[in-house]
Every structure is written in structure tokens, then in C-alpha cells.
Design a protein around this motif. Structure first.
Motif, PDB file in Angstrom:
ATOM      1  N   MET A 120       0.838  -1.176   0.000  1.00  0.00           N
ATOM      2  CA  MET A 120       0.000   0.000   0.000  1.00  0.00           C
ATOM      3  C   MET A 120       0.889   1.247   0.000  1.00  0.00           C
ATOM      4  SD  MET A 120      -3.170   0.079  -0.238  1.00  0.00           S
ATOM      5  CE  MET A 120      -4.551   1.100  -0.091  1.00  0.00           C
ATOM      6  N   PHE A 121       0.372   2.359   0.392  1.00  0.00           N
ATOM      7  CA  PHE A 121       1.115   3.610   0.390  1.00  0.00           C
ATOM      8  C   PHE A 121       1.912   3.767   1.680  1.00  0.00           C
ATOM      9  CE2 PHE A 121      -2.746   4.448  -2.135  1.00  0.00           C
ATOM     10  CZ  PHE A 121      -2.139   4.664  -3.358  1.00  0.00           C
ATOM     11  N   GLU A 122       3.031   4.439   1.583  1.00  0.00           N
ATOM     12  CA  GLU A 122       3.884   4.691   2.741  1.00  0.00           C
ATOM     13  C   GLU A 122       4.077   6.193   2.909  1.00  0.00           C
ATOM     14  OE1 GLU A 122       4.856   2.360   4.819  1.00  0.00           O
ATOM     15  OE2 GLU A 122       3.948   0.795   3.593  1.00  0.00           O
ATOM     16  N   VAL A 123       4.528   6.593   4.097  1.00  0.00           N
ATOM     17  CA  VAL A 123       4.822   7.999   4.372  1.00  0.00           C
ATOM     18  C   VAL A 123       5.910   8.456   3.401  1.00  0.00           C
ATOM     19  CG1 VAL A 123       5.730   9.612   6.078  1.00  0.00           C
ATOM     20  CG2 VAL A 123       4.166   7.799   6.794  1.00  0.00           C
ATOM     21  N   GLY A 124       5.701   9.610   2.785  1.00  0.00           N
ATOM     22  CA  GLY A 124       6.649  10.143   1.813  1.00  0.00           C
ATOM     23  C   GLY A 124       6.237   9.906   0.369  1.00  0.00           C
ATOM     24  N   ASP A 125       5.325   8.960   0.133  1.00  0.00           N
ATOM     25  CA  ASP A 125       4.828   8.713  -1.228  1.00  0.00           C
ATOM     26  C   ASP A 125       3.970   9.892  -1.672  1.00  0.00           C
ATOM     27  OD1 ASP A 125       6.036   6.252  -1.174  1.00  0.00           O
ATOM     28  OD2 ASP A 125       4.179   5.097  -0.971  1.00  0.00           O
ATOM     29  N   HIS A 126       3.848  10.053  -2.982  1.00  0.00           N
ATOM     30  CA  HIS A 126       2.979  11.083  -3.539  1.00  0.00           C
ATOM     31  C   HIS A 126       1.784  10.400  -4.195  1.00  0.00           C
ATOM     32  CE1 HIS A 126       6.592  13.489  -2.963  1.00  0.00           C
ATOM     33  NE2 HIS A 126       5.793  14.536  -3.014  1.00  0.00           N
ATOM     34  N   VAL A 127       0.590  10.964  -3.967  1.00  0.00           N
ATOM     35  CA  VAL A 127      -0.637  10.366  -4.484  1.00  0.00           C
ATOM     36  C   VAL A 127      -1.507  11.426  -5.130  1.00  0.00           C
ATOM     37  CG1 VAL A 127      -0.672   8.496  -2.779  1.00  0.00           C
ATOM     38  CG2 VAL A 127      -1.824  10.645  -2.274  1.00  0.00           C
ATOM     39  N   PHE A 128      -2.382  10.979  -6.021  1.00  0.00           N
ATOM     40  CA  PHE A 128      -3.428  11.816  -6.601  1.00  0.00           C
ATOM     41  C   PHE A 128      -4.747  11.414  -5.964  1.00  0.00           C
ATOM     42  CE2 PHE A 128      -0.188  12.164  -9.823  1.00  0.00           C
ATOM     43  CZ  PHE A 128      -0.329  13.456 -10.282  1.00  0.00           C
ATOM     44  N   LEU A 129      -5.633  12.376  -5.746  1.00  0.00           N
ATOM     45  CA  LEU A 129      -6.951  12.102  -5.184  1.00  0.00           C
ATOM     46  C   LEU A 129      -8.004  12.208  -6.268  1.00  0.00           C
ATOM     47  CD1 LEU A 129      -6.739  14.148  -1.875  1.00  0.00           C
ATOM     48  CD2 LEU A 129      -6.303  11.722  -2.227  1.00  0.00           C
ATOM     49  N   LYS A 130      -8.877  11.208  -6.319  1.00  0.00           N
ATOM     50  CA  LYS A 130      -9.953  11.217  -7.295  1.00  0.00           C
ATOM     51  C   LYS A 130     -11.045  12.165  -6.820  1.00  0.00           C
ATOM     52  CE  LYS A 130     -12.933   8.322 -10.031  1.00  0.00           C
ATOM     53  NZ  LYS A 130     -13.337   6.971 -10.385  1.00  0.00           N
ATOM     54  N   GLY A 144      -3.820  16.809  -7.349  1.00  0.00           N
ATOM     55  CA  GLY A 144      -2.596  16.428  -6.651  1.00  0.00           C
ATOM     56  C   GLY A 144      -1.395  16.763  -7.496  1.00  0.00           C
ATOM     57  N   PRO A 145      -0.263  16.238  -7.214  1.00  0.00           N
ATOM     58  CA  PRO A 145       0.038  15.199  -6.234  1.00  0.00           C
ATOM     59  C   PRO A 145       0.143  15.762  -4.815  1.00  0.00           C
ATOM     60  CG  PRO A 145       2.044  15.822  -7.366  1.00  0.00           C
ATOM     61  CD  PRO A 145       0.926  16.615  -7.988  1.00  0.00           C
ATOM     62  N   PHE A 146      -0.220  14.916  -3.840  1.00  0.00           N
ATOM     63  CA  PHE A 146      -0.103  15.252  -2.435  1.00  0.00           C
ATOM     64  C   PHE A 146       0.856  14.260  -1.785  1.00  0.00           C
ATOM     65  CE2 PHE A 146      -4.356  16.699  -3.621  1.00  0.00           C
ATOM     66  CZ  PHE A 146      -4.300  18.009  -3.185  1.00  0.00           C
ATOM     67  N   GLU A 147       1.689  14.761  -0.881  1.00  0.00           N
ATOM     68  CA  GLU A 147       2.619  13.884  -0.170  1.00  0.00           C
ATOM     69  C   GLU A 147       1.930  13.325   1.074  1.00  0.00           C
ATOM     70  OE1 GLU A 147       7.052  13.935   1.873  1.00  0.00           O
ATOM     71  OE2 GLU A 147       6.219  15.763   1.041  1.00  0.00           O
ATOM     72  N   ILE A 148       2.117  12.028   1.324  1.00  0.00           N
ATOM     73  CA  ILE A 148       1.582  11.405   2.527  1.00  0.00           C
ATOM     74  C   ILE A 148       2.498  11.767   3.682  1.00  0.00           C
ATOM     75  CG2 ILE A 148       1.061   9.225   3.685  1.00  0.00           C
ATOM     76  CD1 ILE A 148       0.400   8.068   0.942  1.00  0.00           C
ATOM     77  N   LEU A 149       1.943  12.495   4.675  1.00  0.00           N
ATOM     78  CA  LEU A 149       2.747  12.971   5.800  1.00  0.00           C
ATOM     79  C   LEU A 149       2.727  12.002   6.983  1.00  0.00           C
ATOM     80  CD1 LEU A 149       1.649  16.703   5.729  1.00  0.00           C
ATOM     81  CD2 LEU A 149       3.691  15.672   4.721  1.00  0.00           C
ATOM     82  N   SER A 150       1.607  11.314   7.192  1.00  0.00           N
ATOM     83  CA  SER A 150       1.524  10.353   8.288  1.00  0.00           C
ATOM     84  C   SER A 150       0.435   9.341   7.981  1.00  0.00           C
ATOM     85  CB  SER A 150       1.229  11.055   9.612  1.00  0.00           C
ATOM     86  OG  SER A 150      -0.054  11.635   9.561  1.00  0.00           O
ATOM     87  N   LYS A 151       0.477   8.228   8.688  1.00  0.00           N
ATOM     88  CA  LYS A 151      -0.533   7.188   8.531  1.00  0.00           C
ATOM     89  C   LYS A 151      -1.148   6.901   9.887  1.00  0.00           C
ATOM     90  CE  LYS A 151       0.370   3.545   6.100  1.00  0.00           C
ATOM     91  NZ  LYS A 151       0.989   2.365   5.482  1.00  0.00           N
ATOM     92  N   GLY A 152      -2.464   6.622   9.896  1.00  0.00           N
ATOM     93  CA  GLY A 152      -3.148   6.273  11.142  1.00  0.00           C
ATOM     94  C   GLY A 152      -3.705   4.882  11.051  1.00  0.00           C
ATOM     95  N   ASP A 153      -3.868   4.238  12.194  1.00  0.00           N
ATOM     96  CA  ASP A 153      -4.436   2.898  12.238  1.00  0.00           C
ATOM     97  C   ASP A 153      -5.951   2.998  12.217  1.00  0.00           C
ATOM     98  OD1 ASP A 153      -1.919   1.778  12.427  1.00  0.00           O
ATOM     99  OD2 ASP A 153      -1.913   1.895  14.616  1.00  0.00           O
ATOM    100  N   ILE A 154      -6.569   2.396  11.206  1.00  0.00           N
ATOM    101  CA  ILE A 154      -8.021   2.392  11.067  1.00  0.00           C
ATOM    102  C   ILE A 154      -8.455   0.957  10.814  1.00  0.00           C
ATOM    103  CG2 ILE A 154      -9.971   3.194   9.696  1.00  0.00           C
ATOM    104  CD1 ILE A 154      -8.365   5.653   9.004  1.00  0.00           C
ATOM    105  N   ASP A 155      -9.475   0.520  11.543  1.00  0.00           N
ATOM    106  CA  ASP A 155     -10.013  -0.825  11.351  1.00  0.00           C
ATOM    107  C   ASP A 155     -10.959  -0.810  10.159  1.00  0.00           C
ATOM    108  OD1 ASP A 155      -8.673  -1.682  13.619  1.00  0.00           O
ATOM    109  OD2 ASP A 155     -10.342  -1.122  14.931  1.00  0.00           O
ATOM    110  N   LEU A 156     -10.542  -1.437   9.050  1.00  0.00           N
ATOM    111  CA  LEU A 156     -11.362  -1.471   7.842  1.00  0.00           C
ATOM    112  C   LEU A 156     -12.170  -2.755   7.781  1.00  0.00           C
ATOM    113  CD1 LEU A 156      -8.862  -0.164   5.137  1.00  0.00           C
ATOM    114  CD2 LEU A 156     -10.691   1.084   6.257  1.00  0.00           C
ATOM    115  N   ASN A 157     -13.381  -2.642   7.251  1.00  0.00           N
ATOM    116  CA  ASN A 157     -14.199  -3.819   6.985  1.00  0.00           C
ATOM    117  C   ASN A 157     -13.695  -4.484   5.717  1.00  0.00           C
ATOM    118  OD1 ASN A 157     -15.775  -3.147   9.191  1.00  0.00           O
ATOM    119  ND2 ASN A 157     -17.204  -1.943   7.963  1.00  0.00           N
ATOM    120  N   GLU A 158     -14.252  -5.645   5.391  1.00  0.00           N
ATOM    121  CA  GLU A 158     -13.812  -6.369   4.199  1.00  0.00           C
ATOM    122  C   GLU A 158     -14.048  -5.587   2.909  1.00  0.00           C
ATOM    123  OE1 GLU A 158     -15.420 -10.276   4.065  1.00  0.00           O
ATOM    124  OE2 GLU A 158     -14.656 -10.794   6.050  1.00  0.00           O
ATOM    125  N   ASP A 159     -15.076  -4.728   2.890  1.00  0.00           N
ATOM    126  CA  ASP A 159     -15.378  -3.955   1.690  1.00  0.00           C
ATOM    127  C   ASP A 159     -14.651  -2.608   1.681  1.00  0.00           C
ATOM    128  OD1 ASP A 159     -16.785  -2.738   3.689  1.00  0.00           O
ATOM    129  OD2 ASP A 159     -18.676  -2.640   2.609  1.00  0.00           O
TER     130      ASP A 159
END
Length: 110
Positions: free
Chosen positions: A1-11, A33-48
Motif C-alpha cells: 500500500m502507500f507509505e509515508v513520503g509517497d505522492h498520491v493523486f486524489l480522485k 494532486g500530487p499530495f505527499e503522505i505525511l503520516s498514517k493512522g491505524d483504522i479498522d477497515l471492513n472487508e469492503d
């Protein structure tokens, strides 16, 4: 998946009456974008890949008069959100879905 420091585009999905991001000419862009990912948080995702917001506690209570009826509201603090993002909800709906928020501790006096 994405890591801190990666650059992403938002739909971007345009909505009626909303301003468009970087509108140039007739067509609006589908991505911004592009936007730089500055931090990541822990989120409990469902299967969908969706997640459920869970309330942590009730911050405040108030009553609102609407067409002669009294509506009881509670201000709810949600998980993974700050106090500034708390929302006012109808007390009965929150009590039906999250009764643990209303469990009052009864103190016995002798």
C-alpha cells in the motif's frame, strides 16, 4: 500500500453546486494532486474497505424547540476525530445504537 513520503493523486467526483478543483476551460480534472503522505493512522477497515465510526463519549447535551416539540440532542465525540469534529445527534437515535454511552453510574448513599 502507500507509505509515508509517497505522492498520491486524489480522485474528485463533482457534485451539483460545488466548486470544482482547478477548473480550466470546460472540463474539470478527475484527479487532483500530487499530495505527499505525511503520516498514517491505524483504522479498522471492513472487508469492503469501509470503516465504521464509533462514538467514544458524549461531550454535551441540549434541547432544541422545533415546531412546538422539544428535541433532545447530544454532542458526540467520535473515534479517530478531535473535539472540533464532534457532531450533534438526536439523543434517542444514539441511545438506541450505542446504549453503553448512557450507562450512568449509580452512587449509593447511606
Amino acid at each position: 500500500m502507500f507509505e509515508v513520503g509517497d505522492h498520491v493523486f486524489l480522485k474528485v467526483q463533482p457534485r451539483r453546486g460545488a466548486t470544482r478543483f482547478g477548473k480550466k476551460g470546460k472540463l474539470a480534472p478527475r484527479y487532483v494532486g500530487p499530495f505527499e503522505i505525511l503520516s498514517k493512522g491505524d483504522i479498522d477497515l471492513n472487508e469492503d474497505a469501509s470503516f465504521e465510526q464509533r462514538p467514544i463519549k458524549i461531550i454535551d447535551r441540549r434541547e432544541k424547540n422545533l415546531r412546538g416539540k422539544v428535541i433532545h440532542l447530544v454532542q458526540v465525540l467520535w473515534q479517530h476525530r478531535g473535539v472540533e469534529e464532534s457532531t450533534w445527534e438526536v439523543k434517542d437515535a444514539i441511545r438506541a445504537n450505542y446504549p453503553q454511552l448512557f450507562e450512568d453510574k449509580v452512587v449509593e448513599t447511606k
